[in-house]
Design a protein around this motif. Structure first.
Motif, mmCIF file in Angstrom:
data_model
loop_
_atom_site.group_PDB
_atom_site.id
_atom_site.type_symbol
_atom_site.label_atom_id
_atom_site.label_comp_id
_atom_site.label_asym_id
_atom_site.label_seq_id
_atom_site.Cartn_x
_atom_site.Cartn_y
_atom_site.Cartn_z
ATOM 1 N N LEU A 37 0.813 -1.221 0.000
ATOM 2 C CA LEU A 37 0.000 0.000 0.000
ATOM 3 C C LEU A 37 0.845 1.269 0.000
ATOM 4 C CD1 LEU A 37 -2.793 -1.120 2.477
ATOM 5 C CD2 LEU A 37 -3.042 -0.727 0.018
ATOM 6 N N GLU A 38 1.982 1.225 0.659
ATOM 7 C CA GLU A 38 2.809 2.426 0.782
ATOM 8 C C GLU A 38 3.781 2.620 -0.384
ATOM 9 O OE1 GLU A 38 2.794 2.604 5.678
ATOM 10 O OE2 GLU A 38 4.634 2.050 4.638
ATOM 11 N N GLN A 39 4.161 1.537 -1.039
ATOM 12 C CA GLN A 39 5.229 1.663 -2.026
ATOM 13 C C GLN A 39 4.828 1.411 -3.478
ATOM 14 O OE1 GLN A 39 8.697 -0.502 -0.754
ATOM 15 N NE2 GLN A 39 8.753 0.530 1.216
ATOM 16 N N VAL A 40 3.665 0.855 -3.708
ATOM 17 C CA VAL A 40 3.235 0.578 -5.072
ATOM 18 C C VAL A 40 2.320 1.699 -5.538
ATOM 19 C CG1 VAL A 40 1.968 -1.001 -6.577
ATOM 20 C CG2 VAL A 40 3.451 -1.918 -4.779
ATOM 21 N N ASP A 41 2.689 2.333 -6.650
ATOM 22 C CA ASP A 41 1.859 3.375 -7.234
ATOM 23 C C ASP A 41 0.875 2.755 -8.215
ATOM 24 O OD1 ASP A 41 3.153 5.465 -5.893
ATOM 25 O OD2 ASP A 41 4.734 5.545 -7.413
ATOM 26 N N GLY A 42 -0.218 3.451 -8.437
ATOM 27 C CA GLY A 42 -1.195 2.993 -9.418
ATOM 28 C C GLY A 42 -2.149 1.971 -8.833
ATOM 29 N N THR A 43 -2.901 1.355 -9.719
ATOM 30 C CA THR A 43 -3.907 0.376 -9.312
ATOM 31 C C THR A 43 -3.238 -0.834 -8.667
ATOM 32 O OG1 THR A 43 -5.332 1.091 -11.126
ATOM 33 C CG2 THR A 43 -5.835 -1.037 -10.117
ATOM 34 N N ALA A 89 -15.590 1.324 -5.042
ATOM 35 C CA ALA A 89 -14.269 1.877 -4.743
ATOM 36 C C ALA A 89 -14.183 3.338 -5.162
ATOM 37 C CB ALA A 89 -13.187 1.056 -5.450
ATOM 38 N N ILE A 90 -14.721 3.670 -6.327
ATOM 39 C CA ILE A 90 -14.688 5.059 -6.789
ATOM 40 C C ILE A 90 -15.499 5.956 -5.857
ATOM 41 C CG2 ILE A 90 -15.485 6.604 -8.631
ATOM 42 C CD1 ILE A 90 -14.564 4.442 -10.627
ATOM 43 N N LYS A 91 -16.646 5.481 -5.421
ATOM 44 C CA LYS A 91 -17.486 6.274 -4.503
ATOM 45 C C LYS A 91 -16.756 6.525 -3.187
ATOM 46 C CE LYS A 91 -21.934 6.463 -2.230
ATOM 47 N NZ LYS A 91 -23.161 5.756 -1.897
ATOM 48 N N GLU A 92 -16.086 5.509 -2.658
ATOM 49 C CA GLU A 92 -15.363 5.669 -1.392
ATOM 50 C C GLU A 92 -14.195 6.640 -1.537
ATOM 51 O OE1 GLU A 92 -16.343 4.692 1.560
ATOM 52 O OE2 GLU A 92 -18.078 3.777 0.594
ATOM 53 N N MET A 93 -13.624 6.699 -2.706
ATOM 54 C CA MET A 93 -12.458 7.556 -2.915
ATOM 55 C C MET A 93 -12.825 8.997 -3.242
ATOM 56 S SD MET A 93 -10.298 5.459 -2.076
ATOM 57 C CE MET A 93 -9.170 6.806 -1.996
ATOM 58 N N ALA A 94 -14.106 9.263 -3.473
ATOM 59 C CA ALA A 94 -14.534 10.607 -3.868
ATOM 60 C C ALA A 94 -14.221 11.658 -2.801
ATOM 61 C CB ALA A 94 -16.027 10.608 -4.184
ATOM 62 N N SER A 95 -14.219 11.238 -1.552
ATOM 63 C CA SER A 95 -13.985 12.203 -0.471
ATOM 64 C C SER A 95 -12.726 11.842 0.302
ATOM 65 C CB SER A 95 -15.176 12.223 0.475
ATOM 66 O OG SER A 95 -15.337 10.942 1.055
ATOM 67 N N GLY A 96 -11.591 12.023 -0.330
ATOM 68 C CA GLY A 96 -10.370 11.694 0.381
ATOM 69 C C GLY A 96 -9.135 12.258 -0.280
ATOM 70 N N ASN A 97 -8.091 12.309 0.505
ATOM 71 C CA ASN A 97 -6.788 12.767 0.032
ATOM 72 C C ASN A 97 -5.788 11.639 0.208
ATOM 73 O OD1 ASN A 97 -7.806 15.389 -0.414
ATOM 74 N ND2 ASN A 97 -7.505 15.889 1.745
ATOM 75 N N GLY A 98 -4.623 11.795 -0.396
ATOM 76 C CA GLY A 98 -3.568 10.806 -0.232
ATOM 77 C C GLY A 98 -3.761 9.614 -1.141
ATOM 78 N N ARG A 99 -3.066 8.537 -0.841
ATOM 79 C CA ARG A 99 -3.112 7.306 -1.635
ATOM 80 C C ARG A 99 -4.514 6.720 -1.577
ATOM 81 N NH1 ARG A 99 -2.797 3.505 -5.204
ATOM 82 N NH2 ARG A 99 -1.581 1.636 -4.789
ATOM 83 N N PRO A 100 -5.190 6.557 -2.728
ATOM 84 C CA PRO A 100 -6.524 5.955 -2.725
ATOM 85 C C PRO A 100 -6.441 4.472 -2.365
ATOM 86 C CG PRO A 100 -5.947 6.798 -4.926
ATOM 87 C CD PRO A 100 -4.752 6.959 -4.053
ATOM 88 N N ALA A 101 -7.038 4.098 -1.241
ATOM 89 C CA ALA A 101 -7.016 2.705 -0.785
ATOM 90 C C ALA A 101 -8.363 2.343 -0.164
ATOM 91 C CB ALA A 101 -5.891 2.501 0.228
ATOM 92 N N VAL A 102 -8.870 1.158 -0.523
ATOM 93 C CA VAL A 102 -10.185 0.723 -0.057
ATOM 94 C C VAL A 102 -10.106 -0.722 0.418
ATOM 95 C CG1 VAL A 102 -12.614 0.391 -0.686
ATOM 96 C CG2 VAL A 102 -11.319 2.251 -1.728
ATOM 97 N N SER A 103 -10.674 -0.968 1.594
ATOM 98 C CA SER A 103 -10.827 -2.309 2.130
ATOM 99 C C SER A 103 -12.246 -2.765 1.790
ATOM 100 C CB SER A 103 -10.619 -2.284 3.652
ATOM 101 O OG SER A 103 -10.878 -3.545 4.209
ATOM 102 N N THR A 132 -8.017 3.312 -12.630
ATOM 103 C CA THR A 132 -8.407 4.168 -11.501
ATOM 104 C C THR A 132 -7.247 4.591 -10.612
ATOM 105 O OG1 THR A 132 -8.847 2.303 -10.020
ATOM 106 C CG2 THR A 132 -10.701 3.096 -11.393
ATOM 107 N N GLY A 133 -6.207 3.783 -10.504
ATOM 108 C CA GLY A 133 -5.110 4.094 -9.581
ATOM 109 C C GLY A 133 -5.435 3.777 -8.133
ATOM 110 N N ILE A 134 -6.533 3.082 -7.895
ATOM 111 C CA ILE A 134 -6.974 2.757 -6.535
ATOM 112 C C ILE A 134 -6.339 1.456 -6.072
ATOM 113 C CG2 ILE A 134 -8.984 2.183 -5.103
ATOM 114 C CD1 ILE A 134 -10.678 3.915 -6.984
ATOM 115 N N ALA A 135 -5.929 1.440 -4.794
ATOM 116 C CA ALA A 135 -5.460 0.209 -4.155
ATOM 117 C C ALA A 135 -6.647 -0.431 -3.443
ATOM 118 C CB ALA A 135 -4.354 0.515 -3.158
ATOM 119 N N VAL A 136 -6.868 -1.708 -3.687
ATOM 120 C CA VAL A 136 -7.993 -2.414 -3.089
ATOM 121 C C VAL A 136 -7.487 -3.651 -2.372
ATOM 122 C CG1 VAL A 136 -10.023 -3.815 -3.627
ATOM 123 C CG2 VAL A 136 -9.742 -1.618 -4.710
ATOM 124 N N ILE A 137 -8.030 -3.874 -1.174
ATOM 125 C CA ILE A 137 -7.846 -5.164 -0.504
ATOM 126 C C ILE A 137 -9.219 -5.817 -0.513
ATOM 127 C CG2 ILE A 137 -7.147 -6.416 1.554
ATOM 128 C CD1 ILE A 137 -5.585 -3.901 2.410
#
Length: 192
Positions: A37-43, A89-103, A132-137
């Protein structure tokens, strides 16, 4: 067309089509997830496999505490009205800053017809999700992992890593097994 993937478990590893997925200690797993999560850029698609929902929640809480402040792990939960990982995932990321990450949880709790539809959507939306560039678990149990690996093989092949969650030292393994059994029983019996 049926996919002929071979998936089986041993005591110390998960084997998918002859490829071993290592089972690490709890702390090693948390550290590996943190590094991704901290070192991989992009999706990024990580799959967390845990049959015990209480252990799963503990794992997510522990991971959140160890992540750098620039990463806020948001939550998306599948339900019968929300079966698209991409939209959730896109909806959860709409209101946030920093690395987009969703559990992402709740996959195995979907009714069978909705779970089948959600598995199909994973394949259909994977190309758009990749942009999207989102990180998902994506948190699943072992049975659901087998379903996704079999019926959504294209999406599953895009994953960066699969983590089998082992309990931390001192965790009540018997109680964990009981919860897992009860969850599986309820999930496979529409009359409970």
């Amino acid at each position: 067309m049926k996919n002929n993937r071979k998936i089986y478990y041993t005591q110390i590893q998960l084997v998918v089509d002859g490829k071993e997925i290592a089972v690490r200690s709890f702390d090693e797993t948390i550290e590996s997830m943190k590094i991704y999560l901290e070192q991989v850029d992009g999706t990024l698609i990580l799959v967390g496999v845990c049959d015990d929902t209480v252990l799963r929640e503990h794992t997510v809480d522990t991971l959140r505490k160890r992540l750098l402040p620039k990463i806020t792990l948001r939550d998306f939960r599948y339900d019968p009205e929300r079966i698209s990982l991409l939209e959730g995932a896109i909806k959860e990321m709409a209101s946030g800053n920093g690395r987009p990450a969703v559990s992402v949880t709740g996959f195995e709790a979907l009714p069978r017809d909705k779970r089948t539809e959600a598995i199909r959507l994973l394949n259909w939306e994977r190309g758009r999700f990749g942009l999207t560039g989102i990180a998902v678990i994506l948190w699943v149990n072992r049975a659901t992992l087998a379903e996704i690996a079999t019926w959504s093989a294209d999406f599953y092949s895009w994953r960066s890593a699969t983590f089998i969650i082992e309990p931390p030292p001192g965790w009540d393994a018997l109680e964990s097994t009981r919860r897992s059994y009860l969850d599986a029983l309820v999930a496979h019996n529409e009359f409970v």
